[in-house]
Design an enzyme around this catalytic site. Sequence first.
Site, PDB file in Angstrom:
ATOM      1  N   SER A 131       0.501  -1.362   0.160  1.00  9.09           N
ATOM      2  CA  SER A 131      -0.005  -0.098  -0.358  1.00  9.09           C
ATOM      3  C   SER A 131       0.838   1.547   0.318  1.00  9.09           C
ATOM      4  O   SER A 131       2.314   1.513   0.759  1.00  9.09           O
ATOM      5  CB  SER A 131      -0.764   0.178   1.462  1.00  9.09           C
ATOM      6  N   TYR A 156      -2.309  -1.565  10.969  1.00 15.19           N
ATOM      7  CA  TYR A 156      -2.078  -1.918  10.334  1.00 15.19           C
ATOM      8  C   TYR A 156      -1.240  -1.063   8.778  1.00 15.19           C
ATOM      9  O   TYR A 156      -0.464  -2.110   7.794  1.00 15.19           O
ATOM     10  CB  TYR A 156      -4.179  -1.576   8.793  1.00 15.19           C
ATOM     11  N   LYS A 160       1.972  -3.762   6.743  1.00  9.46           N
ATOM     12  CA  LYS A 160       2.748  -3.652   5.302  1.00  9.46           C
ATOM     13  C   LYS A 160       3.883  -3.611   4.300  1.00  9.46           C
ATOM     14  O   LYS A 160       4.393  -4.261   4.389  1.00  9.46           O
ATOM     15  CB  LYS A 160       1.737  -2.488   4.405  1.00  9.46           C
TER      16      LYS A 160
HETATM   17  N1  NAD Z   1      -9.129  -1.872  -0.839  1.00  9.98           N
HETATM   18  C1  NAD Z   1      -7.638  -0.606  -0.093  1.00  9.98           C
HETATM   19  O1  NAD Z   1      -8.347   0.361  -0.398  1.00  9.98           O
HETATM   20  C2  NAD Z   1      -6.123  -1.654  -0.334  1.00  9.98           C
HETATM   21  C3  NAD Z   1      -5.709  -0.550  -0.493  1.00  9.98           C
HETATM   22  C4  NAD Z   1      -3.914  -0.837  -0.380  1.00  9.98           C
HETATM   23  C5  NAD Z   1      -4.249  -2.040  -0.361  1.00  9.98           C
HETATM   24  N2  NAD Z   1      -4.852  -2.970  -0.234  1.00  9.98           N
HETATM   25  C6  NAD Z   1      -4.680  -4.277   0.439  1.00  9.98           C
HETATM   26  O2  NAD Z   1      -5.472  -4.734   0.225  1.00  9.98           O
HETATM   27  C7  NAD Z   1      -5.661  -6.344   0.078  1.00  9.98           C
HETATM   28  C8  NAD Z   1      -7.107  -6.437  -0.380  1.00  9.98           C
HETATM   29  O3  NAD Z   1      -7.995  -6.028   0.545  1.00  9.98           O
HETATM   30  P1  NAD Z   1      -9.650  -5.564  -0.441  1.00  9.98           P
HETATM   31  O4  NAD Z   1      -9.942  -3.631  -0.239  1.00  9.98           O
HETATM   32  O5  NAD Z   1      -9.946  -6.596  -1.288  1.00  9.98           O
HETATM   33  O6  NAD Z   1      -9.565  -6.250   0.849  1.00  9.98           O
HETATM   34  P2  NAD Z   1     -11.193  -7.073   1.277  1.00  9.98           P
HETATM   35  O7  NAD Z   1     -11.140  -6.824   2.741  1.00  9.98           O
HETATM   36  O8  NAD Z   1     -12.957  -6.834   0.732  1.00  9.98           O
HETATM   37  O9  NAD Z   1     -10.856  -8.587   1.027  1.00  9.98           O
HETATM   38  C9  NAD Z   1     -10.052  -8.998   1.859  1.00  9.98           C
HETATM   39  C10 NAD Z   1     -10.464 -10.345   1.110  1.00  9.98           C
HETATM   40  O10 NAD Z   1      -9.539 -11.788   2.537  1.00  9.98           O
HETATM   41  C11 NAD Z   1     -10.498 -12.183   3.698  1.00  9.98           C
HETATM   42  N3  NAD Z   1      -8.892 -12.340   4.202  1.00  9.98           N
HETATM   43  C12 NAD Z   1      -9.260 -11.979   5.351  1.00  9.98           C
HETATM   44  N4  NAD Z   1      -7.929 -12.889   6.394  1.00  9.98           N
HETATM   45  C13 NAD Z   1      -7.652 -13.703   5.739  1.00  9.98           C
HETATM   46  C14 NAD Z   1      -7.655 -15.013   5.899  1.00  9.98           C
HETATM   47  N5  NAD Z   1      -7.149 -15.184   6.592  1.00  9.98           N
HETATM   48  N6  NAD Z   1      -7.396 -16.161   5.074  1.00  9.98           N
HETATM   49  C15 NAD Z   1      -8.462 -16.391   3.865  1.00  9.98           C
HETATM   50  N7  NAD Z   1      -9.359 -14.969   3.815  1.00  9.98           N
HETATM   51  C16 NAD Z   1      -9.242 -14.005   4.223  1.00  9.98           C
HETATM   52  C17 NAD Z   1     -11.725 -11.424   3.758  1.00  9.98           C
HETATM   53  O11 NAD Z   1     -12.525 -12.498   3.828  1.00  9.98           O
HETATM   54  C18 NAD Z   1     -11.463 -10.525   1.883  1.00  9.98           C
HETATM   55  O12 NAD Z   1     -12.511 -11.408   1.972  1.00  9.98           O
HETATM   56  C19 NAD Z   1      -5.226  -6.092   1.865  1.00  9.98           C
HETATM   57  O13 NAD Z   1      -3.825  -6.585   1.460  1.00  9.98           O
HETATM   58  C20 NAD Z   1      -4.961  -4.701   1.560  1.00  9.98           C
HETATM   59  O14 NAD Z   1      -4.541  -4.672   2.958  1.00  9.98           O
HETATM   60  C21 NAD Z   1      -5.910  -3.081  -0.011  1.00  9.98           C
END
Ligand code: NAD
Length: 343
Positions: A131, A156, A160
Amino acid sequence: MTLSGNSPKILVTGGAGFIGSHTVVSLVNAGFEPVIIDDFSNSERSALDGLRAILGHDVTCYPVNCNDAEIMADIFRKEAPIGVIHFAANKAVGESVAKPLKYYRNNLDPLMLLLELMPQFSVQNFVFSSSCTVYGQPAQLPVTEETPRLPAQSPYGNTKAIGEDIIRDAIAAQIPVKALALRYFNPIGAHPSAEIGELPLGVPANLVPFITQTAAGIRSSLTVYGDDYNTPDGTCIRDYIDVVDLADAHVQALKKLIEAPAGASYDVINIGTGRGETVLNVIRTFEAATGVKVNYVIGPRRAGDVEQVYADVTKANRVLEWSARRSLAESLRDAWNWQKKLI
Ligand SMILES: NC(=O)c1ccc[n+]([C@@H]2O[C@H](COP(=O)([O-])OP(=O)(O)OC[C@H]3O[C@@H](n4cnc5c(N)ncnc54)[C@H](O)[C@@H]3O)[C@@H](O)[C@H]2O)c1
């Protein structure tokens, strides 16, 4: 390319989530067979229905925690993937302050398990969700990958930065894995079909879900946190990247890893548009794109918000041969169409 019995398999942890589900679609479009591992702790099983509606077929999904070593080893053995895209993590900044250990455990333990299992099963290609939060408020804009990381503002954000370091150190010790950490800027939008999108639980912390929920009447008004920043209209600036473009960046990353010679390698790449947009401009663009008015009030600054951050995407253009295609207006229209489906 259409899906065939011989399509190379890719494990997608968190594949039922916001970015993961869109990446599943991009993977299938590129001729891969995604295998989802998701415990649905922050997603709904209906995401699988959405994927079926878009793709015309089911996607294999293991509804399990990707930190279970035995189950994960079984999945590697049975599916014989050629790569892993690791999305699964908890992502709520505020919750991470209240429950830091939940975040350190869930965002780091599965990462280490994957890095242990991949060499055991001769899986070489790894893409990690990082991120732009690792940059904090950078001294110079736009932000390149050489911009120094700043101390994280939340547990959080720290997961990362530590996650990146874990991969770097494991690769430096010559585990036979080729890894790319993608530093996403602000993912927004939804699939144009409105079959999949973002499912924020509770009050959204991100701007676009807040805008769409306010436009839909779920929230009475949107608070813009501060209009006294040193930006053209005084509101914060972010780089909003469409989730479909972001999904495609993962496929490009994977293809580049697959093409690269075997051995240990690691790199980080910014994924954004290269454009910074103010909060007020996002609201105005939403209103123009959808014809729907958004009630908003100007409030005080929010603790922890950086003034402005947007990406230098030269490296993504060069290394991944990828660039963002979709306009802010398109992303906001798709986010609205998805919101209307949720109401
Ligand atoms: N959305 C944002 O703004 C953003 C920005 C930068 C980085 N990210 C990173 O991108 C990734 C995806 O983000 P997102 O927005 O799709 O989030 P999200 O919460 O929609 O998706 C994450 C998924 O992982 C699953 N999950 C969590 N822990 C788990 C585990 N231990 N075992 C199995 N499944 C698990 C959740 O059920 C969910 O479906 C994350 O690592 C997040 O930190 C997101």
